[in-house]
Design an enzyme around this catalytic site. Structure first.
Site, PDB file in Angstrom:
ATOM      1  N   GLY B 693      10.358  22.367  -5.352  1.00 15.46           N
ATOM      2  CA  GLY B 693      10.952  21.478  -4.363  1.00 15.46           C
ATOM      3  C   GLY B 693      10.244  20.143  -4.332  1.00 15.46           C
ATOM      4  O   GLY B 693       9.104  20.012  -4.793  1.00 15.46           O
ATOM      5  N   GLU B 696       9.693  17.527   0.629  1.00 14.32           N
ATOM      6  CA  GLU B 696       8.593  17.329   1.573  1.00 14.32           C
ATOM      7  C   GLU B 696       7.432  16.604   0.917  1.00 14.32           C
ATOM      8  O   GLU B 696       6.712  15.855   1.564  1.00 14.32           O
ATOM      9  CB  GLU B 696       8.165  18.682   2.151  1.00 14.32           C
ATOM     10  CG  GLU B 696       9.334  19.316   2.890  1.00 14.32           C
ATOM     11  CD  GLU B 696       8.974  20.529   3.723  1.00 14.32           C
ATOM     12  OE1 GLU B 696       7.897  21.103   3.516  1.00 14.32           O
ATOM     13  OE2 GLU B 696       9.791  20.896   4.578  1.00 14.32           O
TER      14      GLU B 696
END
Lengths: 197, 736
Positions: B693, B696
């Site tokens: 990912g 963030e």
């Protein structure tokens, strides 16, 4: 009782003759006639209904978004009689006879407005919630610059107005994008401005 | 499928669709306003009522009397929901907040009532007629007052142990020739996503369907079932479009709980949105922290001791902000100590906001690293390069799966022109502007979790993917479609991605930057099964089949993919599960942020002039959407650096600036062109996708890079976020 006085000022006859204050009796409503995306629409609306809620809750045109309902975010931006406004900050009855363009009127999925296409190409959005407001604002901003309407960052009021990144950023600052697509939105608008010129 | 050994070559590696910067597949709906968000579902047959929530006017105490007669008698009012008629309400498993004062009030703007009426205007007007008597109790609202007394909390399920020790920190720190011991504060921050929390709830007998706006459908169903005391299988949640979340829509909030209760009470569908002014005190937020950081090093810049002691506050039972998560694995150093402590506060609940732990932790650590580099007389990039580690110093020295942190630093420094930075602060002028450059490192855990998917092939050769994953602006629709297209050998125009329905196979949803890698891996697994079914249906030997260009090929035979479904759709479903690779390898994402700011020499006004992020997050499935995630994080990080702070009224106990005028987030005029690039890498230990990912990571390290740039411009060190001009003015260099 803002609604009543505003309606009176615009000479809209409430269809329910109500002298009693709203909140203790049947709400005061009025017939409102709007031209929305080129279509004439007749509505019977509570005088307290914002232009935004008239579109979203009564016409089921939900492209205009409610992000704050008090003029701080710009997600509800519509183009009314040629100018962009925050549709949450104005009552529908104040717009008797107005020509209103919402995001649905700018273009449709199979027939995109150049600004809509540029937002896709430059990824000028993420969650999509502020996007209709950004696009309506973006279209209106380029028209404002073309019309020679100055902004806070316009250095020379006598020179022909330019579509600069500084002008775009200043004029678009009433439209918040929490996902942070600003850098891409400026690129989308710059491209559309170039195509127009 | 079980994933327990690092991935070898597989169909994703062809990169015909995956890895390409394609436009978002749902983009045409978003730009035309035709993507339906929670509050916008219109069913002409439904007799819909509107709910408006009344929030508590005190921070702590109880409701002593509810005066509802006036509201109930107001035009159009159908019902007023309060604890007196709502029935018993539980709470969810993730948030500790309760959705209704009963009559105990836990925090300001906790719902006291929901007024249901025929129209929104009527509900809003009647809500203003609800009068409530309270008995107030003294509350605790001052975090700093508890620095000396706050305890270490019990170990949480997700955050790991609150205290960790390697070597002898105190001894090594005391012996270090160069030392830093400073305390930093980060404020309460709001998600401030553009779409308010909103729900339309309708009951059909004992079955409940809700159009809502939450990031994790499985948590939503679980927590709504717990709240209402009904079985999970009677609940269906639909969130195909979500107007931003950033962690603030993880699971059930008051809109969903009270819409469901109200709809049950009035026997009609009810729609409820939180008013913008309620969102800041009525839901969760990123809690303020106080963080003491100590670093000891040799004179040549090698870290020998690193210590991080952190405090945040929360409602009783609330979670601890794991700010030390980044300090543990980031830099080398033989002697380490980290500790989390938790104070009790009677403010709204503190909980997850984009990169919980790392984002506020790095806001402190990466200023400390900048200060330490200065004390050592070293360049901040060189200091970080010197203290790089290829093993996790806190997890018994296990290797990182990949760690191109030094490459991020060096690539960024070169691309940004770091060599033009003045090493002595407050020495560079551009007209009235003092100009400075700053940088910071970034690290964020690369999590991955069990994820299911269902894929369907029809006779036209169209592949439909169903997952309960959500797209909160991250690009989930697009990367799900790209994965299925790559696996089945078709173009994106032959794939339909369907998301955000709790009846679809379960995924981790959007959170912890694990959604993208987990869900695409689940789609990979389901597509493998579909490929087998296709091969079998076509009579191919499944070991020797190629899927490409809409055709299935084996030996000399080539058949259009859709032919396999001529006799009926083929459906395959699978779930990817993960073995112990995350224990054998430290899996993290890395980055380096560079910022240049101008500070007005007279007024202290701070402007970000340019920024660059260099990120490493395994395979980037869609570079366009991933770049947008990163520049979005940079934008939010500029907000964290320069403007975002919820101000606590310590007397009455609430966040004062609870709207978008008082809580300032960056606008167009605050943000220059942002540059973000990715390190070219894959991580085979993650999944067959070899991806991590990135959503963030893009926020981590941004704020300290900006803060360090302000220091470089002015020579004024601010350790108390946000860095606003009032904190600079009395220490600014002589403007003459």
């Amino acid at each position: 009782m803002v609604g009543v006085s505003a309606a009176a000022a615009l000479a809209v006859a409430p269809s329910v003759a109500g002298a009693k204050p709203a909140g203790t009796d049947t709400p005061v409503t009025a017939k409102v006639s709007l031209t929305v995306n080129g279509q004439r629409r007749e509505l019977e609306l509570d005088l307290r209904t914002s232009l935004l809620d008239a579109a979203r809750e009564h016409l089921h045109l939900t492209g205009s978004k409610k992000g704050c309902d008090h003029g701080q975010c710009g997600a509800c931006t519509m183009i009314v009689d040629g100018r962009r406004i925050n549709a949450c900050l104005t009552l529908a009855v104040m717009h008797q006879g107005s020509e209103i363009t919402t995001i649905e009127g700018l273009g449709q999925p199979e027939n995109l407005h150049p600004m809509q296409a540029a937002f896709i190409k430059h990824d000028g959005y993420q969650c999509g919630y502020c996007t209709p407001g950004q696009i309506c604002s973006g279209v209106a901003v380029l028209d404002e610059i073309k019309a020679g309407i100055p902004s806070h960052v316009t250095a020379d009021l006598n020179a022909p107005m330019q579509v600069t990144e500084a002008e775009i950023r200043e004029r678009m600052s009433g439209n918040i994008c929490r996902c942070g697509a600003y850098s891409n939105i400026v690129e989308a608008m710059t491209e559309v401005a170039g195509r127009k010129a | 499928m079980k994933f327990d050994t690092p991935a070898g070559r597989n169909p994703i590696d062809r990169l015909k669709v995956v890895g390409r910067p394609t436009d978002r597949v749902e983009g045409h709906l978003k730009v035309t306003g035709t993507a339906p968000y929670a509050y916008e579902w219109h069913d002409p047959r439904a007799s819909l009522a509107y709910g408006v929530i009344v929030g508590a006017g005190i921070a702590k105490g109880r409701v002593s009397a509810l005066h509802l007669d006036e509201a109930k008698a107001a035009p159009g009012v159908v019902a007023v929901v309060t604890h007196e008629n709502a029935g018993p309400l539980g709470k969810g498993a993730f948030y500790v907040q309760r959705f209704l004062a009963d009559p105990k009030v836990d925090h300001y703007h906790q719902a006291v009532a929901a007024v249901v009426a025929e129209t929104f205007e009527q509900a809003r007007a009647a809500a203003a007629l609800v009068r409530v008597d309270y008995v107030s109790e003294a509350g605790r609202f001052d975090l700093a007052a508890q620095w000396d007394t706050a305890p270490v909390p019990p170990e949480s399920a997700s955050g790991g142990p609150p205290e960790s020790v390697v070597g002898d920190f105190e001894g090594a720190f005391a012996a270090a020739p160069v030392r830093l011991d400073e305390t930093y504060t980060t404020p309460d921050q709001a998600h401030a996503m553009m779409e308010p929390h909103a729900t339309i709830a309708s009951w059909d007998g004992d079955r409940l369907t809700c159009h809502t706006s939450i990031q994790q459908m499985n948590w939503g169903v679980r927590d709504l079932a717990l709240t209402l005391g009904i079985p999970k299988n009677r609940i269906r949640l639909l969130s195909p479009y979500i107007g931003g979340g950033f962690g603030g829509k993880g699971t059930v909030q008051a809109d969903l709980a009270l819409a469901a209760v109200a709809a049950r009470l009035v026997g009609r569908p009810v729609k409820v949105a939180l008013q913008r002014t309620q969102m800041f005190n009525a839901t969760i937020h990123r809690p303020a922290t106080i963080q003491r950081i100590r670093i000891g090093a040799t004179r040549d810049g090698r870290i020998t001791a690193i210590g991080h002691d952190s405090l945040n506050g929360n409602l009783p039972g609330g979670r601890t902000e794991p700010t030390t998560a980044s300090t543990k694995p980031f830099y080398a150093g033989a002697n380490r100590w980290t500790r989390l402590r938790l104070a009790t506060l009677d403010l709204a609940e503190g909980n997850a906001m984009r990169a919980p732990g790392e984002a506020p932790g790095l806001m402190a650590l990466e200023i400390a690293m900048d200060e330490m580099a200065e004390r050592l007389g070293m360049d901040p990039v060189a200091f970080r390069v010197l203290n790089d580690t290829q093993v996790d110093p806190m997890q018994g020295g296990i290797p990182f799966s990949t760690r191109p942190f030094v490459e991020c630093l060096r690539t960024g420094a070169k691309r940004f022109g770091w060599d033009r930075r003045a090493s002595r602060p407050a020495t560079l002028r551009d007209g009235r502007w003092l100009v400075g450059m700053g940088m910071a490192g970034a690290i964020r855990a690369a999590k991955i979790a069990t994820s299911g998917a269902r894929v369907r092939l029809d006779g036209r050769g169209v592949v439909t993917v169903e997952v309960d994953m959500t797209d909160i602006g991250t690009g989930s629709y697009t990367i799900v479609a790209q994965t299925a297209a790559e696996m089945m050998g078709v173009g994106l125009d032959r794939v339909v991605a369907r998301l955000g329905d709790s009846d679809f196979p379960e995924t981790p949803g959007s959170g912890g930057q694990q959604g993208g890698p987990s869900v695409t891996a689940g789609v990979y697994a389901a597509c493998l099964k579909l490929r087998e079914a296709v091969a079998q249906r076509l009579g191919f030997n499944s070991d020797d089949v190629a899927f490409a260009d809409g055709m299935v090929r084996s030996g000399n035979r080539a058949v259009p993919l859709g032919q396999a479904a001529q006799a009926g759709d083929l459906v395959a479903e699978d779930t990817i599960e993960f073995g112990d690779l995350s224990k054998r390898f430290a899996q993290q994402t890395f980055g380096a942020h560079f910022a240049e700011v101008g500070v007005d020499a007279d007024t202290g006004e701070i402007r970000v002039r340019r920024m660059l992020a260099v990120c490493a997050a395994g395979r980037i499935i869609n570079p366009k959407a991933a770049r947008s995630q990163v520049i979005g994080g940079m934008t939010m990080g500029i907000g964290a650096a320069l403007m975002e702070r919820m101000d606590v009224d310590k007397r009455r106990g609430f966040f004062v600036n609870h709207d978008l005028a008082g809580y300032e987030v960056p606008v167009h005029a605050d943000i220059p062109h942002l540059d973000a690039v990715f390190v070219d890498e894959v991580d085979p230990t993650m999944s067959p996708m070899k991806a991590k990912g990135v959503g963030e990571l893009g926020l981590c390290g941004v704020a300290p890079a900006v803060a360090n740039a302000v220091y470089n411009a002015t020579g004024v060190r601010v350790r108390d976020y946000p860095v606003t001009l009032d904190k600079l003015l009395d220490r600014m260099p002589d403007a003459a």
